[in-house]
Design a protein around this motif. Structure first.
Motif, PDB file in Angstrom:
ATOM      1  N   GLU A 103       2.610   2.856  -2.257  1.00  0.00           N
ATOM      2  CA  GLU A 103       2.567   3.895  -3.296  1.00  0.00           C
ATOM      3  C   GLU A 103       1.518   4.735  -3.272  1.00  0.00           C
ATOM      4  N   GLN A 104       0.382   4.314  -2.765  1.00  0.00           N
ATOM      5  CA  GLN A 104      -0.893   5.296  -2.452  1.00  0.00           C
ATOM      6  C   GLN A 104      -0.710   5.871  -1.202  1.00  0.00           C
ATOM      7  N   ARG A 105      -0.197   5.301  -0.094  1.00  0.00           N
ATOM      8  CA  ARG A 105      -0.223   6.192   1.082  1.00  0.00           C
ATOM      9  C   ARG A 105       0.968   6.900   1.361  1.00  0.00           C
TER      10      ARG A 105
ATOM     11  N   ASP B 219       0.862  -1.052   0.082  1.00  0.00           N
ATOM     12  CA  ASP B 219       0.109   0.128   0.107  1.00  0.00           C
ATOM     13  C   ASP B 219       0.788   1.096   0.042  1.00  0.00           C
TER      14      ASP B 219
ATOM     15  N   TRP C  44       6.844   6.670  -8.949  1.00  0.00           N
ATOM     16  CA  TRP C  44       6.848   5.334  -8.344  1.00  0.00           C
ATOM     17  C   TRP C  44       7.467   4.338  -8.991  1.00  0.00           C
TER      18      TRP C  44
ATOM     19  N   ASP D  79       4.239   9.633   0.712  1.00  0.00           N
ATOM     20  CA  ASP D  79       4.428  11.041  -0.136  1.00  0.00           C
ATOM     21  C   ASP D  79       5.866  11.055  -0.691  1.00  0.00           C
TER      22      ASP D  79
END
Length: 300
Positions: free
Chosen positions: A256-258, A254, A265, A260
């Motif tokens: 990549e989305q979570r 998780d 990426w 900063d």
């Protein structure tokens, strides 16, 4: 670099063929050319006794073109070659320099048989026999004499790989930096070390503190001290961000989305995985967070 099945980075660009752009003068008897398909900076430094080529392109044929055109531009024979690190687009042309002294970090030779590297070179018909081991190795630094001038080859420690080195042309006030910096952001592959990379860049920053010095990355336009220093800070932030994510119970899947992230990426995914593994080895891994109020408990 991983000695398992993980591929060396980068991998060949789909459908692209090796080619070499023109040589551009960037200093006193110092040039660069761009080798495709990965837009690799090839360095050339000439002295009274011969010339040094820095990195060799992707294939023996491209290496031969680099050598032939370098001699035409420099006006002296190419007498040695230096390697910044062992990724396919930097070492694939080694066979064209087999008869010359070759400079590299002492760990580089062990990576020339890496399965990932050979897999990356296979589309071009390059095999392990086309990758002769360097003949003049060093652990910290070594000078490549060219008659009336010297190129200094310096190990910077584990950054993009565990054997990164830079080529310092002091009288031209420039450094061929390999892939430890890139204007588009660094590539943190499976063989990168996100923890030690910032310290490795301090070697380069120390050189660039002097007036009018430039770093020529392995890919892209030259960079100033300010640009390299900014990139150092961004790289250092990756391990810090992973530490924060682990503290919050966020797993790599998780991240990549979570997270900063300072770079795209795809360029850092493998390095973030390494950072997770590094922290896990120290006993610091994501844990499921307990809810503040359990759903099965009612308030009175």
């Amino acid at each position: 670099m991983s000695h398992g099945p993980s591929p060396a980075v980068p991998s060949p660009s789909a459908g692209a063929s090796p080619s070499l752009g023109p040589w551009e003068a960037i200093g006193d008897r110092t040039w660069r050319a761009v080798a495709e398909p990965e837009a690799v900076t090839i360095g050339l430094v000439a002295g009274s006794a011969g010339a040094l080529v820095i990195d060799t392109g992707s294939t023996p044929a491209q290496g031969a073109e680099i050598r032939r055109t370098a001699e035409a531009v420099a006006g002296v024979p190419v007498t040695a070659v230096a390697l910044t690190h062992a990724h396919y687009d930097h070492v694939g042309g080694l066979a064209a320099f087999r008869d010359l002294p070759s400079y590299a970090h002492e760990r580089l030779a062990g990576h020339l048989t890496d399965p990932g590297l050979l897999a990356a070179l296979a589309p071009y018909g390059v095999t392990a026999v086309d990758l002769p081991a360097p003949t003049r190795t060093f652990g910290v630094a070594r000078a490549a004499p060219l008659g009336d001038r010297v190129v200094e080859l310096i190990s910077v420690g584990h950054a993009h790989t565990d054997h990164d080195s830079i080529a310092v042309v002091a009288d031209a006030r420039l450094v061929f930096a390999g892939d430890i910096v890139e204007p588009a952001g660094p590539q943190l592959g499976p063989d990168a070390d996100p923890e030690r990379w910032p310290g490795a860049l301090d070697h380069l920053i120390g050189l660039l503190l002097r007036p009018d010095w430039l770093a020529y990355p392995g890919h892209g336009a030259p960079m100033t001290m300010a640009e390299v220093t900014l990139q150092r800070g961004w790289i250092a932030s990756i391990l810090g961000e992973v530490t924060n994510l682990v503290s919050d119970g966020v797993r790599y899947e998780d991240a990549e989305q979570r997270g900063d992230w300072p770079f795209p990426w795809p360029r850092i995914a493998a390095g973030v995985r390494t950072a997770y593994d590094l922290l896990a080895a120290r006993g610091f891994a994501p844990r499921d967070q307990l809810p503040i109020i359990r759903k099965d408990v009612r308030e009175d």
